[in-house]
Design a protein around this motif. Structure first.
Motif, PDB file in Angstrom:
ATOM      1  N   VAL A  88      -6.617  -0.438  -2.909  1.00 49.93           N
ATOM      2  CA  VAL A  88      -6.927  -1.507  -1.962  1.00 49.93           C
ATOM      3  C   VAL A  88      -8.332  -2.005  -2.295  1.00 49.93           C
ATOM      4  O   VAL A  88      -9.284  -1.219  -2.350  1.00 49.93           O
ATOM      5  N   LEU A  89      -8.453  -3.306  -2.530  1.00 56.01           N
ATOM      6  CA  LEU A  89      -9.735  -3.905  -2.934  1.00 56.01           C
ATOM      7  C   LEU A  89     -10.514  -4.330  -1.699  1.00 56.01           C
ATOM      8  O   LEU A  89     -10.024  -5.128  -0.886  1.00 56.01           O
ATOM      9  N   GLU A  90     -11.732  -3.820  -1.555  1.00 55.16           N
ATOM     10  CA  GLU A  90     -12.568  -4.161  -0.409  1.00 55.16           C
ATOM     11  C   GLU A  90     -13.535  -5.281  -0.771  1.00 55.16           C
ATOM     12  O   GLU A  90     -14.285  -5.178  -1.748  1.00 55.16           O
ATOM     13  N   GLN A 111      -1.116 -10.670  -8.264  1.00 58.08           N
ATOM     14  CA  GLN A 111      -0.952  -9.524  -9.158  1.00 58.08           C
ATOM     15  C   GLN A 111      -0.463  -8.278  -8.413  1.00 58.08           C
ATOM     16  O   GLN A 111      -0.141  -7.274  -9.044  1.00 58.08           O
ATOM     17  N   GLY A 112      -0.437  -8.356  -7.087  1.00 55.90           N
ATOM     18  CA  GLY A 112       0.072  -7.241  -6.301  1.00 55.90           C
ATOM     19  C   GLY A 112      -0.982  -6.427  -5.585  1.00 55.90           C
ATOM     20  O   GLY A 112      -0.659  -5.440  -4.913  1.00 55.90           O
ATOM     21  N   PHE A 113      -2.268  -6.798  -5.701  1.00 55.02           N
ATOM     22  CA  PHE A 113      -3.320  -6.044  -5.036  1.00 55.02           C
ATOM     23  C   PHE A 113      -3.351  -6.362  -3.541  1.00 55.02           C
ATOM     24  O   PHE A 113      -3.038  -7.482  -3.113  1.00 55.02           O
ATOM     25  N   ARG A 114      -3.717  -5.366  -2.766  1.00 53.18           N
ATOM     26  CA  ARG A 114      -3.984  -5.565  -1.347  1.00 53.18           C
ATOM     27  C   ARG A 114      -5.486  -5.732  -1.142  1.00 53.18           C
ATOM     28  O   ARG A 114      -6.284  -5.137  -1.866  1.00 53.18           O
ATOM     29  N   VAL A 115      -5.865  -6.527  -0.150  1.00 56.56           N
ATOM     30  CA  VAL A 115      -7.265  -6.852   0.088  1.00 56.56           C
ATOM     31  C   VAL A 115      -7.668  -6.376   1.478  1.00 56.56           C
ATOM     32  O   VAL A 115      -6.939  -6.572   2.456  1.00 56.56           O
ATOM     33  N   ALA A 116      -8.833  -5.728   1.548  1.00 60.28           N
ATOM     34  CA  ALA A 116      -9.427  -5.321   2.826  1.00 60.28           C
ATOM     35  C   ALA A 116     -10.785  -5.994   2.956  1.00 60.28           C
ATOM     36  O   ALA A 116     -11.525  -6.142   1.971  1.00 60.28           O
ATOM     37  N   LEU A 117     -11.118  -6.413   4.157  1.00 65.03           N
ATOM     38  CA  LEU A 117     -12.413  -7.052   4.430  1.00 65.03           C
ATOM     39  C   LEU A 117     -13.319  -6.016   5.074  1.00 65.03           C
ATOM     40  O   LEU A 117     -13.040  -5.510   6.167  1.00 65.03           O
TER      41      LEU A 117
END
Length: 425
Positions: A88-90, A111-117
């Motif tokens: 999970v990319l922050e 690309q399938g990545f999940r994003v966290a803020l």
């Protein structure tokens, strides 16, 4: 050899079940906070340590890994060398929101990545990020209670997963659950745990990669020749050694293919492993002598065995020095080599006839006569254990050990001379 570090803090759900880890840059074992002057460099170090040194599966298992990314990685200035399945990319709170950032996040989502803020505050300048995020992290310590409740209600209507950060008391945990958070992180659960390990130097890393390819049972002649040929120094030493008077082969060996055909794959693996050890320049030559003596003595004790060839016994003796030569725990190193199960069992646990032979050799080498005696049980004649004792004596023949040991030492000295490695006086 340098130490590498990475911080790991768990993330739980409302039932206190582990759901993920946040992975953090750390520069020392006692550091509870990151000392970051160059965010891109710190993130690159986390990625390198995560995938090259520790391994994602060892750090997080089957759980997700949250990784802080500065702007350069999000807009595509730097590549992300990992698959999106568990990561999970922050997006950090200080990354400016503009069109390049939004385009970069859209590309990462495709690309399938999940994003966290991370440390998110709901304000007009950052609202556009919500369309691209799956997880929003809110700092319980940064927002007044009324404002926190308002933002939680607004974000929940969007169907986002909410993570409460910096929970420091059980009361804050209960309050966050009541507000509707689904994930929780903070010092009340656990401070970031700093993991460390030794990193292999480029020279050792190349040796380990070569060993992994060499000992792959699926590798054919062409693949082995290609693996060895990529190291010019090892290729030169191998061909020079094979053409030496010490071996007396009687015909010139002119290529790696010729060497493999003449030696056989098992013998080639052993000799290239030995020569690779000799390229570790910061190790005293006497360690290589020890490896040779162990290998040869194991080989001399091997003939007549049902469960392995002399080459297998030679391999076990040689690789018993792997941890000393590479400065890493043997178990970690062997996990990266596709060795036969009986060699793994012998090296790690001293199991099987091969393991007993190796234990015998180590005891004799160290002058540990008490341990050597334990390898030679002596039941009374006619007992039920006598047959087993005979097999054990075959693995560790006390009467022949002095003679065989001297043979191994003489052979090792000759081999070292031909390898042009001079032991320290």
């Amino acid at each position: 050899m340098d130490q590498v570090y990475i911080g790991r803090q768990p993330i739980f759900d409302a039932g206190l079940r582990l759901r993920a880890y946040e992975l953090l840059y750390r520069s020392c074992p006692g550091c509870n906070e990151a000392r970051v002057e160059q965010p891109e460099q710190a993130t690159a170090q986390v990625i390198l340590n995560l995938f090259m040194e520790f391994g994602l599966e060892h750090l997080v298992g089957r759980h997700d890994a949250y990784v802080n990314l500065p702007r350069g990685f999000l807009v595509g200035d730097y590549p992300l060398p990992f698959a999106p399945r568990q990561v999970v990319l922050e997006v950090l709170e200080d990354v400016p929101v503009d069109q390049p950032l939004l385009e970069g996040l859209r590309r990462l989502r495709r690309q399938g990545f999940r994003v966290a803020l991370d440390d998110f505050v709901l304000e007009p300048s950052r609202a556009s990020l919500l369309e691209l995020a799956e997880v929003v992290k809110l700092d319980l310590q940064a927002l007044p209670e009324g404002e926190l409740e308002r933002q939680v209600q607004t974000l929940r209507r969007r169907g986002l997963t909410l993570l409460a950060e910096k929970i420091e008391t059980p009361e804050e945990f209960e309050r966050a659950k009541a507000l509707g958070f689904q994930l929780f992180q903070g010092f009340w659960f656990a401070r970031p745990h700093v993991l460390q390990r030794r990193t292999l130097s480029p020279n050792r890393l190349s040796v380990l990669r070569l060993l992994a390819r060499l000992h792959d049972p699926k590798a054919g002649v062409g693949e082995l020749a290609e693996a060895v040929s990529q190291d010019v120094a090892i290729t030169y030493k191998l061909l020079r050694y094979l053409n030496s008077a010490f071996l007396g082969l009687g015909r010139p060996i002119t290529s790696l293919h010729h060497a493999i055909v003449y030696l056989g794959i098992r013998n080639l693996r052993n000799w290239v492993t030995l020569i690779a050890f000799s390229t570790l320049e910061d190790k005293p030559a006497e360690l290589l002598v020890t490896a040779l003596v162990r290998a040869k003595l194991c080989e001399l004790l091997a003939p007549g065995r049902e469960d392995g060839s002399p080459e297998t016994y030679f391999t076990a003796g040689l690789l018993s020095m792997l941890d000393v030569m590479m400065d890493q725990p043997l178990e970690e190193l062997l996990a990266q080599l596709p060795l036969a199960p009986e060699i793994q069992a012998a090296l790690l646990r001293g199991e099987g006839r091969l393991g007993q032979t190796l234990r015998c050799v180590l005891a004799y080498e160290r002058g540990d006569w008490e341990r050597l005696a334990r390898e030679l049980p002596g039941p009374s004649e006619g007992s039920e254990e006598q047959g087993r004792a005979g097999a054990e004596a075959e693995a560790c023949p006390a009467q022949r050990l002095p003679e065989l040991y001297l043979q191994a030492v003489a052979w090792a000295d000759q081999a070292m001379a031909e390898l042009n490695v001079r032991a320290a006086a």
